[in-house]
Design an enzyme around this catalytic site. Structure first.
Site, mmCIF file in Angstrom:
data_model
loop_
_atom_site.group_PDB
_atom_site.id
_atom_site.type_symbol
_atom_site.label_atom_id
_atom_site.label_comp_id
_atom_site.label_asym_id
_atom_site.label_seq_id
_atom_site.Cartn_x
_atom_site.Cartn_y
_atom_site.Cartn_z
ATOM 1 N N LYS A 144 48.886 -19.609 68.272
ATOM 2 C CA LYS A 144 49.696 -18.842 67.330
ATOM 3 C C LYS A 144 48.826 -17.822 66.589
ATOM 4 O O LYS A 144 49.142 -16.648 66.513
ATOM 5 C CB LYS A 144 50.358 -19.819 66.345
ATOM 6 C CG LYS A 144 51.213 -19.167 65.295
ATOM 7 C CD LYS A 144 51.939 -20.221 64.475
ATOM 8 C CE LYS A 144 52.555 -19.585 63.238
ATOM 9 N NZ LYS A 144 53.241 -20.552 62.389
ATOM 10 N N GLU A 190 38.579 -24.033 68.814
ATOM 11 C CA GLU A 190 38.644 -24.784 70.073
ATOM 12 C C GLU A 190 39.220 -23.913 71.184
ATOM 13 O O GLU A 190 38.669 -23.820 72.286
ATOM 14 C CB GLU A 190 39.553 -26.016 69.915
ATOM 15 C CG GLU A 190 38.986 -27.140 69.086
ATOM 16 C CD GLU A 190 39.269 -26.978 67.596
ATOM 17 O OE1 GLU A 190 39.615 -25.847 67.171
ATOM 18 O OE2 GLU A 190 39.151 -27.965 66.868
ATOM 19 N N GLY A 209 53.493 -24.451 64.224
ATOM 20 C CA GLY A 209 52.822 -24.860 65.466
ATOM 21 C C GLY A 209 53.479 -26.074 66.102
ATOM 22 O O GLY A 209 53.811 -26.078 67.289
ATOM 23 N N ARG A 210 53.691 -27.117 65.301
ATOM 24 C CA ARG A 210 54.237 -28.365 65.869
ATOM 25 C C ARG A 210 55.735 -28.261 66.138
ATOM 26 O O ARG A 210 56.342 -29.223 66.608
ATOM 27 C CB ARG A 210 53.916 -29.542 64.952
ATOM 28 C CG ARG A 210 54.418 -29.394 63.525
ATOM 29 C CD ARG A 210 53.764 -30.406 62.595
ATOM 30 N NE ARG A 210 54.071 -30.167 61.195
ATOM 31 C CZ ARG A 210 53.448 -29.297 60.407
ATOM 32 N NH1 ARG A 210 52.488 -28.517 60.908
ATOM 33 N NH2 ARG A 210 53.758 -29.161 59.144
ATOM 34 N N GLU A 224 51.820 -34.737 60.540
ATOM 35 C CA GLU A 224 51.358 -33.468 59.980
ATOM 36 C C GLU A 224 52.431 -32.916 59.036
ATOM 37 O O GLU A 224 52.132 -32.209 58.077
ATOM 38 C CB GLU A 224 51.053 -32.465 61.102
ATOM 39 C CG GLU A 224 50.057 -31.399 60.682
ATOM 40 C CD GLU A 224 49.484 -30.619 61.861
ATOM 41 O OE1 GLU A 224 48.265 -30.668 62.053
ATOM 42 O OE2 GLU A 224 50.250 -29.965 62.586
ATOM 43 N N HIS A 235 52.798 -56.062 76.811
ATOM 44 C CA HIS A 235 51.660 -56.893 77.220
ATOM 45 C C HIS A 235 50.428 -56.581 76.383
ATOM 46 O O HIS A 235 49.316 -56.947 76.751
ATOM 47 C CB HIS A 235 51.365 -56.683 78.710
ATOM 48 C CG HIS A 235 52.487 -57.169 79.569
ATOM 49 N ND1 HIS A 235 52.511 -58.430 80.125
ATOM 50 C CD2 HIS A 235 53.666 -56.584 79.912
ATOM 51 C CE1 HIS A 235 53.638 -58.590 80.792
ATOM 52 N NE2 HIS A 235 54.362 -57.478 80.680
ATOM 53 N N LYS A 259 38.068 -28.191 59.390
ATOM 54 C CA LYS A 259 37.760 -27.009 60.221
ATOM 55 C C LYS A 259 36.666 -26.189 59.564
ATOM 56 O O LYS A 259 35.714 -25.744 60.204
ATOM 57 C CB LYS A 259 39.004 -26.124 60.323
ATOM 58 C CG LYS A 259 40.049 -26.577 61.280
ATOM 59 C CD LYS A 259 40.902 -25.362 61.655
ATOM 60 C CE LYS A 259 42.361 -25.581 61.565
ATOM 61 N NZ LYS A 259 43.200 -24.432 61.657
HETATM 62 C C1 G6Q Z 1 50.758 -27.358 63.874
HETATM 63 C C2 G6Q Z 1 49.450 -26.999 63.390
HETATM 64 C C3 G6Q Z 1 48.344 -27.043 64.407
HETATM 65 C C4 G6Q Z 1 48.255 -25.821 65.295
HETATM 66 C C5 G6Q Z 1 46.894 -25.819 65.972
HETATM 67 C C6 G6Q Z 1 46.715 -24.663 66.907
HETATM 68 O O1 G6Q Z 1 51.759 -27.330 63.229
HETATM 69 O O2 G6Q Z 1 49.539 -25.810 62.741
HETATM 70 O O3 G6Q Z 1 48.386 -28.181 65.230
HETATM 71 O O4 G6Q Z 1 49.289 -25.804 66.220
HETATM 72 O O5 G6Q Z 1 45.884 -25.816 64.998
HETATM 73 O O6 G6Q Z 1 46.851 -23.465 66.225
HETATM 74 P P1 G6Q Z 1 46.968 -22.110 66.996
HETATM 75 O O7 G6Q Z 1 48.204 -22.142 67.799
HETATM 76 O O8 G6Q Z 1 46.990 -21.048 65.935
HETATM 77 O O9 G6Q Z 1 45.747 -22.009 67.871
#
Ligand code: G6Q
Length: 553
Positions: free
Chosen positions: A208, A214, A278-279, A364, A395, A519
């Site tokens: 996003k 990462e 994001g989520r 989150e 199990h 971070k």
């Molecule tokens: C979700 C968070 C988080 C995000 C990641 C990746 O709600 O904001 O999990 O999706 O940190 O972020 P980017 O899509 O910006 O790389």
């Protein structure tokens, strides 16, 4: 945004406290005395049948929970979300994942812009791209068709696509595989790229912000791997690197300028908007890898499933509204019955990543200690969510759910139709599987008394260990089959359950400041691992860094 109503100050909260203090859970007795319980407490939402009758609730408790929803203004907050008001106050944003699945003919103007038109424009581009890859029209630099799509993303830009890719495995196009790289542990990229041919591999960089350490690191690793592989194979002769990157990299982001800086052709970038968290983004262009795997038609079916659940949440009266009821029940378990965790137990191997996906969605969103006006919360908030597919969990950890000392509400999810109908001789194996689903919820609800254990001839001293107290709350979710539409419905159901709980607690379920500090510190510590001065670190941090330096060859 109006200030949140303190749920603990409401009349309903006080009554719920009294009801909890007086509660003597007795599912056996409740069912025996009330033949209509199962029917009255089973609800329908789109294609889902949700049986809440094995929960620790009475009609009075349910009624009082509904009054609580009323007193905290749940429905008006829900309506504000659907209208596109900036209910994500700490980021000053609308929360409009529901707009991602509105039909093309709908309109929704937010901040002066028709977002439905924007959504469908991007969707059409994603669909065109998916079709090109699926048909072989989109080729790599050597002219070969794409055989593997690698999604590079993390958190919300990874968990949804992976989960859905697994869940909808029977709908994938043969010969076209998706892989996913998320972790900055270099093992992830190394192992995921193993055995792939750069000439037939396409990368989707999903981020996003396009600023995530990462993802950008992994994207650079993949770009280097691609160019080196192509060069070694002589495939770059007559081409420059930029051309190869353009054929083998596309991006999904809200930051299209940063995409261009990375070297990805903006023509091959799919946008989305800051009002998609994001989520909550797997049904936006973040789902491009999934759209390639299952095709536009199936992807559209999934969106329609999401939308059906949105409509249910938006317009069904609260007393029949499944996400509201399930969210309120979770508040009951958390705040009145001291549940600390919530298990999700899909009786569908294909949903094996669903609990992990829900962990991010719920934890989150609702793992917060302050309310949307910045004041401290007035009660416990988000539970720990966890789970594994049945019967594997049976199990392993079900022992604690059956006989441990804690209340663990559990959602059991199953489908009438198997994805793969296999028989073991005369036995339909799916039937055997579903027998476990039914048996577990029955055992958890009704247990086994000492008398029943004795009737089996058990020696008296062994009786206590074999008694099951019962009264362990479960919800049973059933659907005809795990189709793209049903998957969309399930995801939207849990999105709205999460919303309901957050609304009662008065928290902003759409920010995630809790992930920022780590971070930031990682960026600070990286140069110290490489040899920087650690003297101003605390003694534990210094010792950890020293250990690393001594042991790294
Ligand atoms: C979700 C968070 C988080 C995000 C990641 C990746 O709600 O904001 O999990 O999706 O940190 O972020 P980017 O899509 O910006 O790389």
């Amino acid at each position: 945004m109006p200030a949140p109503v303190d749920p603990t100050s409401t009349g309903a909260w006080a009554r719920l406290r009294e009801l909890a203090d007086a509660l003597e859970p007795d599912l056996r007795g409740w069912f025996a005395a009330d033949p209509g319980r199962a029917e009255r407490l089973a609800f329908t939402a789109a294609d889902l049948r949700v049986d809440l009758s094995k929960g620790l609730l009475t009609d009075e408790i349910l009624q009082t929970l509904l009054e609580l929803a009323d007193e905290v203004g749940l429905e008006s907050r829900r309506d504000a979300m659907f209208r596109g008001e900036h209910i994500n106050v700490t980021e000053d944003r609308a929360v409009l994942h529901t707009a991602l699945r509105l039909p093309a003919e709908a309109t929704l103007e937010v901040d002066g812009q028709d977002v439905v038109k924007d959504v469908h424009e991007v969707l059409q581009r994603v669909y065109r791209f998916a079709d090109q890859v699926r048909s072989g029209e989109w080729t790599g630099i050597t002219g070969q068709r794409i055989e593997t799509v690698v999604n590079i993303g993390i958190g919300g830009s990874d968990l949804g696509p992976v989960m859905a890719y697994e869940a909808l495995a029977p709908y994938r196009q043969p010969g076209l595989e998706c892989r996913f790289i998320s972790n900055i542990d270099p093992t992830d990229a190394a192992v995921t790229l193993e055995g792939l041919d750069p000439a037939t591999t396409l990368f989707i960089v999903s981020s996003k912000t396009f600023g995530t350490l990462e993802t950008l690191t992994n994207a650079r690793l993949c770009r280097a791997w691609l160019l080196e592989g192509l060069r070694t194979a002589g495939a770059l002769e007559g081409h420059d690197d930029a051309e190869a990157v353009a054929r083998h990299f596309v991006a999904v982001s809200t930051a299209l300028d940063k995409v261009a800086d990375f070297g990805i052709d903006p023509e091959n970038a799919f946008g989305f908007w800051d009002w998609v968290g994001g989520r909550y983004s797997m049904d936006s262009a973040i789902g491009t890898s999934l759209a390639v795997a299952i095709g536009p038609e199936r992807f559209a079916e999934m969106l329609a499933g999401f939308h059906a659940m949105d409509e249910h949440f938006r317009s069904t009266p609260a007393e029949q509204n499944v996400p509201i009821l399930m969210g309120l029940l979770n508040v009951w378990y958390t705040n009145f019955l001291d549940a600390q965790t919530h298990a999700v137990l899909p009786y569908a191997q294909l949903l094996h990543r669903f609990p992990a996906y829900l962990q991010q969605l719920t934890m989150e969103s609702n793992g917060k200690g302050v309310r949307w006006d910045g004041t401290p919360v007035t009660t416990d908030t988000g539970e720990v969510w966890w789970g594994e597919p049945g019967t594997n969990g049976q199990h392993a950890f079900y022992q604690l759910i059956h006989q441990g000392t804690r209340v663990i509400p559990a959602d059991f999810i199953a489908f009438a139709e198997p994805a793969y109908p296999l028989r073991d001789g005369a036995t339909d194996v799916h039937e055997l599987f579903l027998a476990n689903f039914v048996a577990q919820t029955r055992a958890l609800a009704f247990g086994k008394t000492a008398e029943e254990v004795r009737e089996e001839g058990t020696a008296e001293e062994l009786v206590p260990a074999r008694v099951f107290t019962g009264n362990r709350p479960t919800a049973s979710l059933l659907a005809p089959a795990l189709t793209p539409s049903v998957l969309g419905q399930l995801i939207a159901l849990y999105e709205h359950i999460t919303f309901t709980q957050g609304a009662v607690w008065g928290i902003d379920s759409f920010d995630q400041w809790g992930v920022e500090l780590g971070k930031q510190l990682a960026q600070e510590i990286a140069p110290l691992l490489a040899g920087g001065d650690t003297s101003d670190q605390d003694s534990s941090t210094r010792a950890l860094i020293d250990y690393y330096r001594r042991h790294r060859r």
